[in-house]
Design an enzyme around this catalytic site. Structure first.
Site, mmCIF file in Angstrom:
data_model
loop_
_atom_site.group_PDB
_atom_site.id
_atom_site.type_symbol
_atom_site.label_atom_id
_atom_site.label_comp_id
_atom_site.label_asym_id
_atom_site.label_seq_id
_atom_site.Cartn_x
_atom_site.Cartn_y
_atom_site.Cartn_z
ATOM 1 N N CYS A 86 0.832 -1.201 0.000
ATOM 2 C CA CYS A 86 0.000 0.000 0.000
ATOM 3 C C CYS A 86 0.873 1.260 0.000
ATOM 4 C CB CYS A 86 -0.971 -0.052 1.181
ATOM 5 S SG CYS A 86 -2.376 1.041 0.984
ATOM 6 N N HIS A 196 -3.471 -5.766 1.082
ATOM 7 C CA HIS A 196 -2.803 -5.947 2.376
ATOM 8 C C HIS A 196 -2.758 -7.412 2.808
ATOM 9 C CE1 HIS A 196 -2.503 -1.721 3.743
ATOM 10 N NE2 HIS A 196 -3.535 -1.527 2.954
ATOM 11 N N GLU A 198 -1.036 -8.680 5.097
ATOM 12 C CA GLU A 198 -0.926 -8.768 6.567
ATOM 13 C C GLU A 198 -2.289 -8.693 7.239
ATOM 14 O OE1 GLU A 198 -0.593 -6.077 4.853
ATOM 15 O OE2 GLU A 198 -0.980 -4.274 6.032
#
EC number: 6.3.5.3
Lengths: 231, 80
Positions: A86, A196, A198
């Site tokens: 990002c 993302h 994560e």
């Protein structure tokens, strides 16, 4: 295998990245402040999401001049693994470690939702545990994720297999060229992506499809350094 | 000396903000509006009186930080 998560003023996905490394592969990980001038202790560097320096001027434009970025560049040149997520992706393009630029989303809206991605290249250190062409569910959260590069650069990216992820056909959320969601450098060791991973490391979060990015890079590192090192 | 810097999105790159503002102007009845392009305006005060030095320095600032030349053009004026 040692991980660094770079922290700029305004980073806000640093804790998620740190926890994702801990939870998915249990490897040692440190937060590293943007003023750091030595990353030699680390094997992989994660440039996390957020709004570094308030995204003033352009996303990533100021962060790219932080002292730690010289070290990130060095690490990339040494073939260490670098993942920009990002805002981290935006910083890596501003720094010239990846080609192109991230523009305002075509519809001008901040898009925050799960996104289906096609794994286009599963031969990068971060994607080797995926199947080529597999569709994975990894969320996005950005207002400026509209990847743009000129036609010549795009042709080069395609020819070299540098497109790593694409939004599923018909589901491009931001107007990026060729539905690009993530790319890598020519050496394959630097990957940048808007989604993302994560945030997709447990079914409790809605998806665990991001997990394999972390298991991938660990297996790539083990292969490079011999399976016996560091567990 | 004062520098005024204008940064604009390159002609061949889509400007979603410009397109949205154009749509808003049309819906307000300003039908004569063709294209709208949105850019940035910056004022810099410089601690120098040497025009040619200022010119070289501001150009370097634009190339390095103020514009991303992958998608943006820049121009500037010097005054004083």
């Amino acid at each position: 295998m040692r991980f660094a998560v770079i922290v700029f003023p305004g980073s806000n996905c640093d804790i998620d990245c740190y926890k994702a490394v801990e939870e998915t592969i249990g490897q040692p990980v440190d937060y590293v402040w943007h003023t750091a001038t030595d990353l030699s202790a680390y094997d992989a560097i994660i440039v996390p999401g957020g709004f570094s320096y308030g995204d003033y001027l352009r996303c990533g434009a100021i962060a790219r001049f932080a002292p730690v970025m010289n070290e990130v560049r060095k690490a990339a040149e040494e073939g260490k693994y670098v993942l920009g997520i990002c805002n981290g992706f935006q910083i890596l393009t501003e720094a010239g470690l990846l080609p192109g630029v991230l523009l305002r989303n075509r519809e001008l809206k901040f898009r925050c939702h799960p996104a289906l991605l096609e794994v286009v290249n599963n031969e990068t250190p971060f994607t080797r545990d995926y199947a080529k062409g597999e569709i994975v569910n990894i969320p996005i959260a950005h207002g400026e994720g509209n990847y743009y590069c000129d036609e010549e650069t795009l042709a080069k990216l395609e020819a070299n297999g540098q497109v790593v992820f694409r939004y599923k056909a018909g589901e491009n959320p931001n107007g990026s060229v060729s539905d690009i969601a993530g790319i890598c450098n020519e050496g394959r060791n630097v990957v940048g992506m808007m989604p993302h991973p994560e945030r997709a490391v447990s079914e409790l979060l809605g998806s665990s499809d991001g997990k394999r990015m972390f298991t991938s890079v660990l297996s790539a590192w083990r292969e490079r350094h011999g399976a016996t090192v560091n567990g | 000396m004062k520098a005024t810097v204008y940064v604009t999105i390159k002609e061949n790159v889509l400007d979603p903000q410009g397109a949205a503002v154009q749509g808003a102007l049309h819906s307000l009845g300003f039908k004569e509006v063709g294209k709208v392009r949105i850019g940035k305006y910056m004022e810099l005060t410089l601690d120098t009186n040497d025009r040619s030095e200022a010119e070289a320095r501001v150009k370097a600032m634009c190339e390095k930080l103020l514009a991303n030349t992958v998608v943006e053009d820049y121009r500037f004026e010097l005054e004083g």
